[in-house]
Scaffold this motif. Sequence first.
Motif, PDB file in Angstrom:
ATOM      1  N   ARG A  19       0.842  -1.201   0.000  1.00  0.00           N
ATOM      2  CA  ARG A  19       0.000   0.000   0.000  1.00  0.00           C
ATOM      3  C   ARG A  19       0.874   1.248   0.000  1.00  0.00           C
ATOM      4  NH1 ARG A  19      -2.776  -0.089   5.867  1.00  0.00           N
ATOM      5  NH2 ARG A  19      -3.654  -1.992   5.041  1.00  0.00           N
ATOM      6  N   GLU A  20       0.221   2.370  -0.252  1.00  0.00           N
ATOM      7  CA  GLU A  20       0.996   3.592  -0.429  1.00  0.00           C
ATOM      8  C   GLU A  20       1.561   4.144   0.880  1.00  0.00           C
ATOM      9  OE1 GLU A  20       0.619   7.291  -3.368  1.00  0.00           O
ATOM     10  OE2 GLU A  20      -1.258   6.207  -3.059  1.00  0.00           O
ATOM     11  N   PHE A  21       2.757   4.707   0.778  1.00  0.00           N
ATOM     12  CA  PHE A  21       3.406   5.312   1.938  1.00  0.00           C
ATOM     13  C   PHE A  21       3.473   6.833   1.771  1.00  0.00           C
ATOM     14  CE2 PHE A  21       7.435   7.060   3.619  1.00  0.00           C
ATOM     15  CZ  PHE A  21       7.152   6.925   4.962  1.00  0.00           C
ATOM     16  N   PHE A  22       3.149   7.529   2.850  1.00  0.00           N
ATOM     17  CA  PHE A  22       3.297   8.985   2.871  1.00  0.00           C
ATOM     18  C   PHE A  22       4.066   9.395   4.121  1.00  0.00           C
ATOM     19  CE2 PHE A  22      -0.539   8.301   0.391  1.00  0.00           C
ATOM     20  CZ  PHE A  22      -0.344   9.147  -0.696  1.00  0.00           C
ATOM     21  N   ASP A  23       4.830  10.470   3.960  1.00  0.00           N
ATOM     22  CA  ASP A  23       5.546  11.046   5.093  1.00  0.00           C
ATOM     23  C   ASP A  23       5.002  12.471   5.218  1.00  0.00           C
ATOM     24  OD1 ASP A  23       7.468  12.507   6.546  1.00  0.00           O
ATOM     25  OD2 ASP A  23       9.031  11.062   6.027  1.00  0.00           O
ATOM     26  N   SER A  24       4.406  12.804   6.346  1.00  0.00           N
ATOM     27  CA  SER A  24       3.723  14.106   6.428  1.00  0.00           C
ATOM     28  C   SER A  24       4.688  15.265   6.153  1.00  0.00           C
ATOM     29  CB  SER A  24       3.009  14.285   7.771  1.00  0.00           C
ATOM     30  OG  SER A  24       3.921  14.313   8.830  1.00  0.00           O
ATOM     31  N   ASP A  25       5.950  15.104   6.561  1.00  0.00           N
ATOM     32  CA  ASP A  25       6.924  16.183   6.298  1.00  0.00           C
ATOM     33  C   ASP A  25       7.102  16.429   4.793  1.00  0.00           C
ATOM     34  OD1 ASP A  25       7.477  16.688   8.969  1.00  0.00           O
ATOM     35  OD2 ASP A  25       9.216  15.357   9.024  1.00  0.00           O
ATOM     36  N   ARG A  26       7.143  15.313   4.044  1.00  0.00           N
ATOM     37  CA  ARG A  26       7.335  15.450   2.590  1.00  0.00           C
ATOM     38  C   ARG A  26       6.086  16.059   1.956  1.00  0.00           C
ATOM     39  NH1 ARG A  26      11.310  13.754   4.643  1.00  0.00           N
ATOM     40  NH2 ARG A  26      11.387  15.994   4.962  1.00  0.00           N
ATOM     41  N   VAL A  27       4.905  15.691   2.441  1.00  0.00           N
ATOM     42  CA  VAL A  27       3.658  16.249   1.889  1.00  0.00           C
ATOM     43  C   VAL A  27       3.614  17.762   2.159  1.00  0.00           C
ATOM     44  CG1 VAL A  27       1.128  16.162   1.963  1.00  0.00           C
ATOM     45  CG2 VAL A  27       2.449  14.047   2.180  1.00  0.00           C
ATOM     46  N   ILE A  28       4.019  18.141   3.373  1.00  0.00           N
ATOM     47  CA  ILE A  28       4.056  19.575   3.716  1.00  0.00           C
ATOM     48  C   ILE A  28       4.994  20.312   2.758  1.00  0.00           C
ATOM     49  CG2 ILE A  28       4.853  21.236   5.473  1.00  0.00           C
ATOM     50  CD1 ILE A  28       3.947  19.102   7.592  1.00  0.00           C
ATOM     51  N   GLU A  29       6.158  19.717   2.514  1.00  0.00           N
ATOM     52  CA  GLU A  29       7.139  20.362   1.622  1.00  0.00           C
ATOM     53  C   GLU A  29       6.592  20.485   0.199  1.00  0.00           C
ATOM     54  OE1 GLU A  29      11.459  19.433   3.614  1.00  0.00           O
ATOM     55  OE2 GLU A  29      10.672  17.925   2.253  1.00  0.00           O
ATOM     56  N   GLU A  30       5.943  19.421  -0.257  1.00  0.00           N
ATOM     57  CA  GLU A  30       5.386  19.467  -1.622  1.00  0.00           C
ATOM     58  C   GLU A  30       4.335  20.566  -1.738  1.00  0.00           C
ATOM     59  OE1 GLU A  30       4.033  15.529  -2.687  1.00  0.00           O
ATOM     60  OE2 GLU A  30       6.083  14.808  -2.394  1.00  0.00           O
ATOM     61  N   ASN A  31       3.448  20.630  -0.743  1.00  0.00           N
ATOM     62  CA  ASN A  31       2.383  21.641  -0.790  1.00  0.00           C
ATOM     63  C   ASN A  31       2.926  23.060  -0.670  1.00  0.00           C
ATOM     64  OD1 ASN A  31       0.475  19.668  -1.104  1.00  0.00           O
ATOM     65  ND2 ASN A  31      -0.092  19.573   1.055  1.00  0.00           N
ATOM     66  N   ALA A  32       3.987  23.210   0.111  1.00  0.00           N
ATOM     67  CA  ALA A  32       4.557  24.548   0.313  1.00  0.00           C
ATOM     68  C   ALA A  32       5.487  24.938  -0.834  1.00  0.00           C
ATOM     69  CB  ALA A  32       5.336  24.589   1.630  1.00  0.00           C
ATOM     70  N   GLY A  33       5.956  23.943  -1.556  1.00  0.00           N
ATOM     71  CA  GLY A  33       6.950  24.218  -2.593  1.00  0.00           C
ATOM     72  C   GLY A  33       8.260  24.686  -1.982  1.00  0.00           C
ATOM     73  N   ALA A  34       8.530  24.242  -0.757  1.00  0.00           N
ATOM     74  CA  ALA A  34       9.750  24.663  -0.055  1.00  0.00           C
ATOM     75  C   ALA A  34      10.092  23.608   0.989  1.00  0.00           C
ATOM     76  CB  ALA A  34       9.507  26.001   0.641  1.00  0.00           C
ATOM     77  N   ASP A  35      11.350  23.607   1.432  1.00  0.00           N
ATOM     78  CA  ASP A  35      11.703  22.579   2.414  1.00  0.00           C
ATOM     79  C   ASP A  35      11.441  23.044   3.853  1.00  0.00           C
ATOM     80  OD1 ASP A  35      13.822  24.232   2.955  1.00  0.00           O
ATOM     81  OD2 ASP A  35      15.355  22.929   2.110  1.00  0.00           O
ATOM     82  N   ILE A  36      11.567  22.103   4.785  1.00  0.00           N
ATOM     83  CA  ILE A  36      11.202  22.403   6.175  1.00  0.00           C
ATOM     84  C   ILE A  36      12.064  23.514   6.784  1.00  0.00           C
ATOM     85  CG2 ILE A  36      11.136  21.408   8.509  1.00  0.00           C
ATOM     86  CD1 ILE A  36       9.822  18.966   7.258  1.00  0.00           C
ATOM     87  N   PRO A  37      13.386  23.512   6.570  1.00  0.00           N
ATOM     88  CA  PRO A  37      14.164  24.636   7.123  1.00  0.00           C
ATOM     89  C   PRO A  37      13.657  25.998   6.620  1.00  0.00           C
ATOM     90  CG  PRO A  37      15.634  22.848   6.503  1.00  0.00           C
ATOM     91  CD  PRO A  37      14.263  22.450   6.027  1.00  0.00           C
ATOM     92  N   TRP A  38      13.275  26.053   5.342  1.00  0.00           N
ATOM     93  CA  TRP A  38      12.752  27.310   4.789  1.00  0.00           C
ATOM     94  C   TRP A  38      11.451  27.694   5.493  1.00  0.00           C
ATOM     95  CZ3 TRP A  38       8.457  29.413   2.570  1.00  0.00           C
ATOM     96  CH2 TRP A  38       8.611  30.602   1.851  1.00  0.00           C
ATOM     97  N   ILE A  39      10.564  26.729   5.681  1.00  0.00           N
ATOM     98  CA  ILE A  39       9.270  27.018   6.330  1.00  0.00           C
ATOM     99  C   ILE A  39       9.503  27.535   7.758  1.00  0.00           C
ATOM    100  CG2 ILE A  39       7.056  26.049   7.109  1.00  0.00           C
ATOM    101  CD1 ILE A  39       7.349  23.962   4.801  1.00  0.00           C
ATOM    102  N   PHE A  40      10.399  26.871   8.494  1.00  0.00           N
ATOM    103  CA  PHE A  40      10.698  27.331   9.864  1.00  0.00           C
ATOM    104  C   PHE A  40      11.275  28.748   9.850  1.00  0.00           C
ATOM    105  CE2 PHE A  40      10.457  24.335  13.511  1.00  0.00           C
ATOM    106  CZ  PHE A  40       9.856  23.264  12.893  1.00  0.00           C
TER     107      PHE A  40
END
Length: 171
Positions: free
Chosen positions: A30-51
């Motif tokens: 079944r499909e795997f998702f990582d919430s951090d990666r989904v957040i990055e995809e939706n934001a079009g930016a990585d987590i350090p940038w968002i912080f």
Amino acid sequence: MINAPTIILVGPMGAGKTTIGRLLSQQLDREFFDSDRVIEENAGADIPWIFEKEGEEGFRRRETQTLEAMLSEEQLPIVLATGGGIVMMEENREMLKQQPLVVYLFASVAQQLQRTSKSNNRPLLKQGDPKETLTRLFAIRDPLYREVASVIVETDSRHPKTVANKVMDAI
Ligand code: S3P
């Protein structure tokens, strides 16, 4: 094929949520998702940038929206790895408590430290001494992981495949 509900993995940074999640998704096909990666995809930016641009508060808002969207969508059961701070928001804990299978991947602070030592994309570990940060966060979050989890699997002394098998046993 095993008929299991969506599996949500919670636990601190360095618990191995992504590694174990991938193994489980392969085993369950079944499909795997990582919430951090989904957040990055939706934001079009990585987590350090968002912080940096939105602060931890902005990141938490995005995390709650992502969790809500992922759990409310009509979709086949998935495997979802969450960020270590997902339990900090009460609304997230309430959503998680309604889920049938939330697994707390437990790791000691020593293991967390070892497994995160090479990572460069965790803003919270860049502020001050990582050991102190992980110790402080663990004291706050360990009871919260326990509050939302229906299964706890210890990861310190185990190979990822053994951890995944333990989760499978609990299904
Ligand atoms: C965080 C953990 C990270 C990521 C962000 C904040 C936390 O995820 O969501 O850097 O608050 O513990 P991982 O647990 O996957 O490292």
